[in-house]
Design a protein around this motif. Structure first.
Motif, PDB file in Angstrom:
ATOM      1  N   GLU A  77       2.714   7.742  -9.313  1.00 31.37           N
ATOM      2  CA  GLU A  77       1.956   8.965  -9.599  1.00 31.37           C
ATOM      3  C   GLU A  77       0.541   8.647 -10.082  1.00 31.37           C
ATOM      4  O   GLU A  77      -0.367   9.430  -9.926  1.00 31.37           O
ATOM      5  N   ARG A  78       0.358   7.486 -10.697  1.00 28.87           N
ATOM      6  CA  ARG A  78      -0.972   7.075 -11.172  1.00 28.87           C
ATOM      7  C   ARG A  78      -1.995   7.046 -10.050  1.00 28.87           C
ATOM      8  O   ARG A  78      -3.160   7.347 -10.246  1.00 28.87           O
ATOM      9  N   THR A  79      -1.524   6.598  -8.874  1.00 29.00           N
ATOM     10  CA  THR A  79      -2.452   6.381  -7.765  1.00 29.00           C
ATOM     11  C   THR A  79      -3.037   7.697  -7.266  1.00 29.00           C
ATOM     12  O   THR A  79      -2.316   8.647  -7.023  1.00 29.00           O
ATOM     13  N   ASN A  80      -4.356   7.729  -7.136  1.00 26.68           N
ATOM     14  CA  ASN A  80      -5.025   8.895  -6.589  1.00 26.68           C
ATOM     15  C   ASN A  80      -5.078   8.750  -5.069  1.00 26.68           C
ATOM     16  O   ASN A  80      -5.736   7.870  -4.532  1.00 26.68           O
ATOM     17  N   GLU A  81      -4.331   9.639  -4.401  1.00 26.05           N
ATOM     18  CA  GLU A  81      -4.157   9.512  -2.958  1.00 26.05           C
ATOM     19  C   GLU A  81      -5.489   9.449  -2.208  1.00 26.05           C
ATOM     20  O   GLU A  81      -5.679   8.620  -1.334  1.00 26.05           O
ATOM     21  N   LYS A  82      -6.412  10.343  -2.603  1.00 30.29           N
ATOM     22  CA  LYS A  82      -7.684  10.398  -1.877  1.00 30.29           C
ATOM     23  C   LYS A  82      -8.502   9.125  -2.097  1.00 30.29           C
ATOM     24  O   LYS A  82      -9.202   8.668  -1.219  1.00 30.29           O
ATOM     25  N   LEU A  83      -8.395   8.578  -3.318  1.00 31.33           N
ATOM     26  CA  LEU A  83      -9.258   7.444  -3.663  1.00 31.33           C
ATOM     27  C   LEU A  83      -8.720   6.099  -3.195  1.00 31.33           C
ATOM     28  O   LEU A  83      -9.294   5.062  -3.494  1.00 31.33           O
ATOM     29  N   VAL A  84      -7.600   6.088  -2.494  1.00 32.81           N
ATOM     30  CA  VAL A  84      -7.138   4.796  -1.968  1.00 32.81           C
ATOM     31  C   VAL A  84      -7.134   4.780  -0.437  1.00 32.81           C
ATOM     32  O   VAL A  84      -6.737   3.808   0.169  1.00 32.81           O
ATOM     33  N   PHE A 105       0.828  -1.205   0.000  1.00 33.67           N
ATOM     34  CA  PHE A 105       0.000   0.000   0.000  1.00 33.67           C
ATOM     35  C   PHE A 105       0.866   1.261   0.000  1.00 33.67           C
ATOM     36  O   PHE A 105       0.611   2.200  -0.755  1.00 33.67           O
ATOM     37  N   ILE A 145       2.374   1.807  -3.433  1.00 28.72           N
ATOM     38  CA  ILE A 145       1.501   2.349  -4.490  1.00 28.72           C
ATOM     39  C   ILE A 145       1.306   3.845  -4.344  1.00 28.72           C
ATOM     40  O   ILE A 145       1.005   4.533  -5.304  1.00 28.72           O
ATOM     41  N   THR A 154      -9.503   4.440   1.605  1.00 26.58           N
ATOM     42  CA  THR A 154     -10.357   3.412   2.204  1.00 26.58           C
ATOM     43  C   THR A 154      -9.711   2.040   2.240  1.00 26.58           C
ATOM     44  O   THR A 154     -10.125   1.188   3.014  1.00 26.58           O
ATOM     45  N   ILE A 155      -8.712   1.801   1.358  1.00 27.64           N
ATOM     46  CA  ILE A 155      -8.119   0.457   1.382  1.00 27.64           C
ATOM     47  C   ILE A 155      -6.817   0.430   2.162  1.00 27.64           C
ATOM     48  O   ILE A 155      -6.060  -0.526   2.071  1.00 27.64           O
ATOM     49  N   ASN A 156      -6.581   1.485   2.943  1.00 25.08           N
ATOM     50  CA  ASN A 156      -5.409   1.481   3.813  1.00 25.08           C
ATOM     51  C   ASN A 156      -5.526   0.324   4.808  1.00 25.08           C
ATOM     52  O   ASN A 156      -6.401   0.331   5.658  1.00 25.08           O
TER      53      ASN A 156
END
Lengths: 128, 734
Positions: B318-325, B311, B314, B327-329
């Protein structure tokens, strides 16, 4: 409203449940987004992706034929600029993390409200 | 105007601007003070030398003249002339050498006749020098014959004395010529010397003035430099102190903040700055340079660790949208086990948050904040527990309201008796294995009957507690060796069950009070309850036994997907002594009949029976020989083969013994403790106590059990009970 100068973006929905597929199609209210197709498994999704070349994809993880993680990998290999929102239940965070690792951009937890769906799509598009 | 000035000054007042000013001032110091100062100083030195030289030469023309005159006078007096000639020669050669020296080319040549000169501009001597040299050259011409003279100018004559000789006359003539010429030329030389000396003097004065000016400006520039450097130093000091202050504040924040804060680099290694709270949160001190993996390794599960590392990785993409992940922390709320020393582990809940840190748009670190959310999680759990408890109470209440009061009252009485018995058994001293086993069997039967009745009444909260107690007993039974200590944990479960039974009792009595307080609101349940209570002491009554059994039959049938009807006959004749025994046996027998006897509806139809099975319970008074309780079902009957098979599997009999058993002996196996033909234990059956319990209950009152069955047609149990019941619950009184 704001679709004047910005070109509209194509959205593909991938989910093995047709209820969810219809739900996303009906609930998404982003003016720039135009649904170009829906697939019920990974293999179908890859094929449809090649044909319609969408800019944005919502992706289920647990599907027959080809699962979401593998499908994300294939789609990113075809077009590295595609924006992928994983839409799945939170039961298995490890698989969700795998999908992001393979190139998906974000995650939306099932079940979701219309508001949550639109917020997530808006956030996803803010990077485009 | 002011603002324009400010606009110009403002950039100069920054430390960098001031530094530029210092450099400019330094350079101008060199340009304005040092270089001209040096030149002016060397000019002053040069002119001084020249003046000294000039002073020396200036006396020579008069010396020459004096020598010439002295020579002429001595010649006239026929005196000695050589001394004066020597004097003339010396002066001549010194002046000539001096003039030559002055005209030698050198830098800053003050005497130069033409051409380039030093920094001070035109040659100081200039045309005076030319005229001087010119006059000197003319003088030299007239002096030449005099200087060249050798010998003695006199001739001695006895008569006339000393007279001038030939050369003397020539010398006299030359001397006169020289003196004549010198009368014009030598003053001219004097004049030129004086003019040059004056020029030099004024140059010197000018140079000195200039030097003074340069010195003053140097002083001013130096002062300005000192001021500027002081300002710069001050500014630097201020900057340093504010920097130190900022550092101190950062340190204060990190030391005081409640959350654990640290930075992770690309290799997921912790940076050197971190908050003090980390030490408390993780019970360790060595964070700087520690790998994130090593921090988590010993405190979370391997799976969580692997997902967590992935986690964080990822987040770097840069692809990963910080806000949109977010919840899967996987560390959003994680249970950790910290070594609390002395070999114990402390369980806490930590919440990790991850934030990207960017410098100029480039990701440099991931900021991790960790907080202890144990209190929050505990509170949530407590809340849930109290909610489910409240829900349980509501369920119990609703359950009670639905129960026939007579049944409820009888159940509460019976279970309280059972509890007393269990308590007594637990307290009873026991030493050897056999006693422990016997104790277990007794406990099991008691709990089982409570469970059975609770199930029959639909009191699921009691039923599930009794079931849990049974589970514990069951696992004890399976232990190879038993000791007194094994019974200790049972007390807790028993307490739970007892407390719950008491709370049900409380609810019931509260309901009756409610009725007394508000007589106009007639609550059927409590009303009937009161009546029932008054009726009880009067003796014979079925006390709701038949109704209890009816409910049980309906529920067991429903839960086992069977269809069955129960017909009870003669229960109003059950004497009070036997009431509980009959009910207990009835509960087990009805349950056995429906679970084991009655076939599934489809199966019944396929063998030509009615879809609905029938169970009959009959209580008969058979005169002197006592009573009979008959339980009969029209189910599949008992299969001796099946019984033998199970008995073999459970190790009750050997294979040889199985072959030699007759039907009666085979049926006897049914009454062995632990025998059941159902594979897994459900609420209703499978523990293997049903038949055993029936036999036990019958034996306790001095009766006996007989079995009659026909494969595929029926099973009939007949319990013969003596006229006067044997006191079975002596132990209850203990």
């Amino acid at each position: 409203m704001d679709d004047g100068p910005k070109r509209s973006l194509k959205l593909m929905i991938v989910d093995d449940s047709n209820i969810i597929r219809r739900r996303i199609e009906r609930s998404q209210q982003i003016a720039r987004l135009e649904v170009v197709g829906a697939a019920s498994n990974g293999r179908e999704a890859v094929e449809l992706f090649r044909r319609t070349q969408p800019d944005v994809v919502t992706m289920d993880l647990t599907m027959p034929e080809m699962d979401g993680v593998e499908c994300v990998q294939e789609l990113v290999a075809i077009n590295s600029k595609v924006l992928i929102l994983v839409v799945s239940a939170l039961a298995d965070k490890a698989t969700a993390v795998d999908a992001i690792e393979k190139g998906a951009n974000g995650f939306l937890c099932k079940p979701f409200t219309d508001r949550q769906l639109n917020d997530a799509l808006e956030e996803l598009l803010s990077e485009a | 105007m002011n603002s324009r000035l400010g606009g110009i000054l403002k950039p100069l007042l920054t430390p960098a601007g001031l530094l530029v000013l210092v450099v400019i001032l330094g350079l101008s110091f060199v340009a304005i003070v040092l270089v001209p100062g040096f030149e002016l100083a060397s000019e002053v030195a040069e002119t001084s030398t020249a003046l000294k030289l000039l002073g020396e030469q200036q006396r020579h023309p008069s010396l020459i003249r004096a020598s010439l005159e002295s020579m002429r006078d001595r010649l006239g007096a026929r005196g000695y002339i050589q001394e004066s000639l020597d004097q003339l020669r010396a002066s001549n050669s010194q002046l000539d050498r001096g003039l030559h020296e002055m005209t030698v080319e050198r830098p800053g040549n003050w005497f130069a006749l033409t051409g380039a000169t030093g920094a001070s501009g035109a040659p100081i001597a200039g045309k005076h020098a030319a005229q001087l040299l010119d006059a000197w050259a003319r003088e030299l011409v007239v002096l030449k014959p005099v200087l060249a003279y050798h010998g003695v100018p006199y001739r001695d004559n006895e008569s006339t004395g000393t007279n001038l000789n030939e050369s003397g006359r020539d010398l006299e003539r030359d001397l006169n010529a020289a003196l004549r010429a010198s009368r014009h030329v030598l003053p001219q030389l004097d004049t030129e010397f004086t003019a040059i000396a004056n020029a030099l003097q004024s140059t010197n004065v000018r140079s000195a003035t200039q030097l003074r000016l340069v010195m003053i400006s140097g002083l001013v520039i130096a002062l300005a430099l000192v001021v500027l450097v002081t300002v710069l130093l001050k500014a630097r000091q201020r900057q340093e102190s504010s920097l130190r202050q900022a550092r101190q504040q950062t340190a204060d924040i990190l030391r005081t903040v409640k959350d654990g804060l640290f930075l992770l680099d690309l290799n997921l290694v912790i940076g050197s700055a971190y908050s003090g709270a980390l030490e408390t949160l993780f019970q360790r001190k060595d964070f700087a340079g520690l790998a994130f993996e090593d921090l988590l390794k010993s405190i979370v599960s391997e799976r969580t660790l692997a997902t967590a590392l992935k986690f964080v990785k990822i987040l770097w993409a840069e692809r990963t949208n910080e806000k949109l992940v977010k919840t899967i922390n996987p560390l959003g709320e994680v249970e950790v086990h910290l070594d609390a020393g002395n070999g114990k582990f402390d369980t806490r809940y930590l919440q990790f948050d991850f934030h990207r840190v960017r410098v100029d748009g480039e990701m440099t670190h991931v900021l991790v904040s960790v907080s202890d959310v144990t209190a929050r999680v505990d509170l949530a759990n407590e809340l849930q527990a109290s909610q489910s408890k409240a829900q349980g109470q509501v369920d119990t209440l609703l359950g009670i309201l639905h129960i026939d009061p007579a049944q409820l009252s009888s159940f509460l009485g019976d279970s309280s008796a059972a509890m007393k018995m269990i308590n007594a058994v637990l307290r009873e001293p026991a030493r050897e294995e056999g006693m422990f086993r016997k104790k277990l069997d007794t406990l099991f039967r008691q709990v089982h009957s409570v469970k059975g009745e609770a199930a029959a009444l639909g009191l699921s909260s009691i039923e599930s507690r009794a079931h849990a107690f049974e589970d514990d007993l069951k696992s004890l039974k399976e232990k190879p060796a038993l000791s007194g200590n094994d019974f200790l944990p049972l007390v807790i479960k028993l307490d739970d069950l007892l407390t719950h039974l008491q709370s049900v009792g409380d609810l019931v009595s509260r309901l009756s009070r409610l009725h007394i307080a508000q007589p106009e609101v007639v609550h059927t349940t409590t009303a009937v309850l009161e009546q029932e209570k008054q009726k009880q002491p009067e003796g014979r009554a079925d006390s709701g036994v038949a109704a209890t059994l009816q409910q049980l039959a309906a529920r067991v049938a429903r839960e086992n997907n069977k269809e069955a009807s129960l017909k009870c006959t003669g229960f109003d004749m059950v004497p009070e002594d036997y009431r509980r025994t009959v009910k207990d046996i009835g509960v087990q027998a009805v349950r056995n009949a429906i679970v084991h006897g009655i076939e599934a509806p489809a199966e019944r139809l396929s063998v030509g029976k009615a879809q609905q099975g029938m169970v009959r319970l009959t209580f008969q008074d058979v005169g002197d020989s006592g009573y009979k309780l008959i339980v009969e079902d029209d189910g599949q009957g008992l299969s001796t083969d099946r019984i033998k098979e199970v008995a073999l599997k459970k190790g009750f009999i050997t294979a040889e013994r199985a072959l030699s058993l007759d039907t009666k002996q085979t049926f006897a196996l049914l009454f062995q403790p632990g025998f059941s033909t159902v594979e897994t234990a459900t609420m209703d059956a499978g523990r293997g106590v049903g038949m055993n319990l029936i036999a036990d209950l019958t034996n306790q009152v001095g009766g006996r059990v007989s079995v009659a069955t026909s494969a595929g047609k029926f099973t009939r149990l007949t319990m013969t009970l003596p006229r006067a019941a044997k006191r079975a619950d002596d132990i209850e009184a203990a």
